[in-house]
Design a protein around this motif. Sequence first.
Motif, PDB file in Angstrom:
ATOM      1  N   SER A 213       0.838  -1.189   0.000  1.00 12.01           N
ATOM      2  CA  SER A 213       0.000   0.000   0.000  1.00 12.01           C
ATOM      3  C   SER A 213       0.875   1.241   0.000  1.00 12.01           C
ATOM      4  O   SER A 213       2.092   1.176   0.107  1.00 12.01           O
ATOM      5  N   ARG A 214       0.218   2.374  -0.089  1.00  7.86           N
ATOM      6  CA  ARG A 214       0.923   3.645  -0.078  1.00  7.86           C
ATOM      7  C   ARG A 214       1.414   3.972   1.322  1.00  7.86           C
ATOM      8  O   ARG A 214       0.912   3.456   2.311  1.00  7.86           O
ATOM      9  N   ILE A 215       2.382   4.864   1.380  1.00  6.10           N
ATOM     10  CA  ILE A 215       2.860   5.363   2.665  1.00  6.10           C
ATOM     11  C   ILE A 215       1.866   6.417   3.158  1.00  6.10           C
ATOM     12  O   ILE A 215       1.557   7.373   2.448  1.00  6.10           O
ATOM     13  N   VAL A 216       1.336   6.224   4.352  1.00  8.26           N
ATOM     14  CA  VAL A 216       0.384   7.168   4.934  1.00  8.26           C
ATOM     15  C   VAL A 216       0.900   7.627   6.288  1.00  8.26           C
ATOM     16  O   VAL A 216       1.689   6.950   6.940  1.00  8.26           O
ATOM     17  N   LEU A 217       0.448   8.787   6.707  1.00  5.28           N
ATOM     18  CA  LEU A 217       0.838   9.338   8.000  1.00  5.28           C
ATOM     19  C   LEU A 217      -0.017   8.740   9.117  1.00  5.28           C
ATOM     20  O   LEU A 217      -1.104   8.220   8.872  1.00  5.28           O
ATOM     21  N   GLU A 218       0.498   8.850  10.330  1.00  2.00           N
ATOM     22  CA  GLU A 218      -0.258   8.376  11.493  1.00  2.00           C
ATOM     23  C   GLU A 218      -1.566   9.138  11.628  1.00  2.00           C
ATOM     24  O   GLU A 218      -2.591   8.578  12.005  1.00  2.00           O
ATOM     25  N   HIS A 219      -1.524  10.426  11.317  1.00  2.00           N
ATOM     26  CA  HIS A 219      -2.725  11.251  11.420  1.00  2.00           C
ATOM     27  C   HIS A 219      -3.804  10.756  10.462  1.00  2.00           C
ATOM     28  O   HIS A 219      -4.995  10.755  10.792  1.00  2.00           O
ATOM     29  N   THR A 220      -3.398  10.315   9.277  1.00  2.54           N
ATOM     30  CA  THR A 220      -4.354   9.793   8.298  1.00  2.54           C
ATOM     31  C   THR A 220      -4.986   8.504   8.803  1.00  2.54           C
ATOM     32  O   THR A 220      -6.200   8.305   8.679  1.00  2.54           O
ATOM     33  N   VAL A 221      -4.173   7.639   9.390  1.00  3.54           N
ATOM     34  CA  VAL A 221      -4.705   6.386   9.940  1.00  3.54           C
ATOM     35  C   VAL A 221      -5.657   6.685  11.088  1.00  3.54           C
ATOM     36  O   VAL A 221      -6.749   6.108  11.184  1.00  3.54           O
ATOM     37  N   GLN A 222      -5.275   7.616  11.949  1.00  3.79           N
ATOM     38  CA  GLN A 222      -6.128   7.969  13.084  1.00  3.79           C
ATOM     39  C   GLN A 222      -7.457   8.550  12.609  1.00  3.79           C
ATOM     40  O   GLN A 222      -8.526   8.175  13.097  1.00  3.79           O
ATOM     41  N   ARG A 223      -7.413   9.442  11.620  1.00  2.49           N
ATOM     42  CA  ARG A 223      -8.632  10.053  11.098  1.00  2.49           C
ATOM     43  C   ARG A 223      -9.515   9.007  10.416  1.00  2.49           C
ATOM     44  O   ARG A 223     -10.740   9.031  10.549  1.00  2.49           O
ATOM     45  N   THR A 224      -8.899   8.060   9.712  1.00  2.00           N
ATOM     46  CA  THR A 224      -9.659   6.999   9.050  1.00  2.00           C
ATOM     47  C   THR A 224     -10.352   6.108  10.065  1.00  2.00           C
ATOM     48  O   THR A 224     -11.517   5.732   9.888  1.00  2.00           O
ATOM     49  N   LEU A 225      -9.654   5.767  11.146  1.00  2.00           N
ATOM     50  CA  LEU A 225     -10.259   4.942  12.191  1.00  2.00           C
ATOM     51  C   LEU A 225     -11.436   5.660  12.844  1.00  2.00           C
ATOM     52  O   LEU A 225     -12.462   5.049  13.147  1.00  2.00           O
ATOM     53  N   LEU A 226     -11.298   6.957  13.064  1.00  2.00           N
ATOM     54  CA  LEU A 226     -12.397   7.723  13.652  1.00  2.00           C
ATOM     55  C   LEU A 226     -13.588   7.775  12.706  1.00  2.00           C
ATOM     56  O   LEU A 226     -14.742   7.685  13.138  1.00  2.00           O
ATOM     57  N   ASP A 227     -13.319   7.925  11.400  1.00  2.00           N
ATOM     58  CA  ASP A 227     -14.407   7.943  10.422  1.00  2.00           C
ATOM     59  C   ASP A 227     -15.120   6.600  10.345  1.00  2.00           C
ATOM     60  O   ASP A 227     -16.320   6.538  10.071  1.00  2.00           O
ATOM     61  N   MET A 228     -14.386   5.515  10.584  1.00  2.00           N
ATOM     62  CA  MET A 228     -14.972   4.185  10.556  1.00  2.00           C
ATOM     63  C   MET A 228     -15.731   3.880  11.842  1.00  2.00           C
ATOM     64  O   MET A 228     -16.403   2.857  11.947  1.00  2.00           O
ATOM     65  N   GLY A 229     -15.623   4.734  12.845  1.00  2.00           N
ATOM     66  CA  GLY A 229     -16.324   4.524  14.104  1.00  2.00           C
ATOM     67  C   GLY A 229     -15.534   3.720  15.110  1.00  2.00           C
ATOM     68  O   GLY A 229     -16.080   3.276  16.111  1.00  2.00           O
ATOM     69  N   LEU A 230     -14.255   3.516  14.864  1.00  2.00           N
ATOM     70  CA  LEU A 230     -13.410   2.768  15.793  1.00  2.00           C
ATOM     71  C   LEU A 230     -12.701   3.754  16.709  1.00  2.00           C
ATOM     72  O   LEU A 230     -11.738   4.403  16.330  1.00  2.00           O
ATOM     73  N   ARG A 231     -13.203   3.877  17.911  1.00  2.00           N
ATOM     74  CA  ARG A 231     -12.644   4.814  18.875  1.00  2.00           C
ATOM     75  C   ARG A 231     -12.013   4.053  20.021  1.00  2.00           C
ATOM     76  O   ARG A 231     -12.364   2.906  20.294  1.00  2.00           O
ATOM     77  N   SER A 232     -11.098   4.710  20.700  1.00  2.00           N
ATOM     78  CA  SER A 232     -10.438   4.062  21.826  1.00  2.00           C
ATOM     79  C   SER A 232     -11.397   4.019  23.013  1.00  2.00           C
ATOM     80  O   SER A 232     -12.212   4.918  23.216  1.00  2.00           O
TER      81      SER A 232
END
Length: 77
Positions: free
Chosen positions: A51-70
């Motif tokens: 896959s492409r290189i992505v930033l941690e912020h992008t992964v965090q934002r994607t998880l939040l958009d998917m509804g996966l919260r800590s």
Amino acid sequence: MNDGKTRSRRHGVGRLHTIKEKGHRRLSHMVKQNRSQTVAHLTAQYHEGPSRIVLEHTVQRTLLDMGLRSKRPTRVL
């Protein structure tokens, strides 16, 4: 020109998503394997695949958009 209906002339404006639908499925699978992983660890694990290189912020934002919260365990007295 405008016959009473509101329309947007600017379809498809904006930056394309870095993580596509397949990446969303892959991220959710990684999270479900181990719920206690950090975003930094998930990002490193995401980079191991094809896959492409992505930033941690992008992964965090994607998880939040998917509804996966800590979630933190609560202590009841």
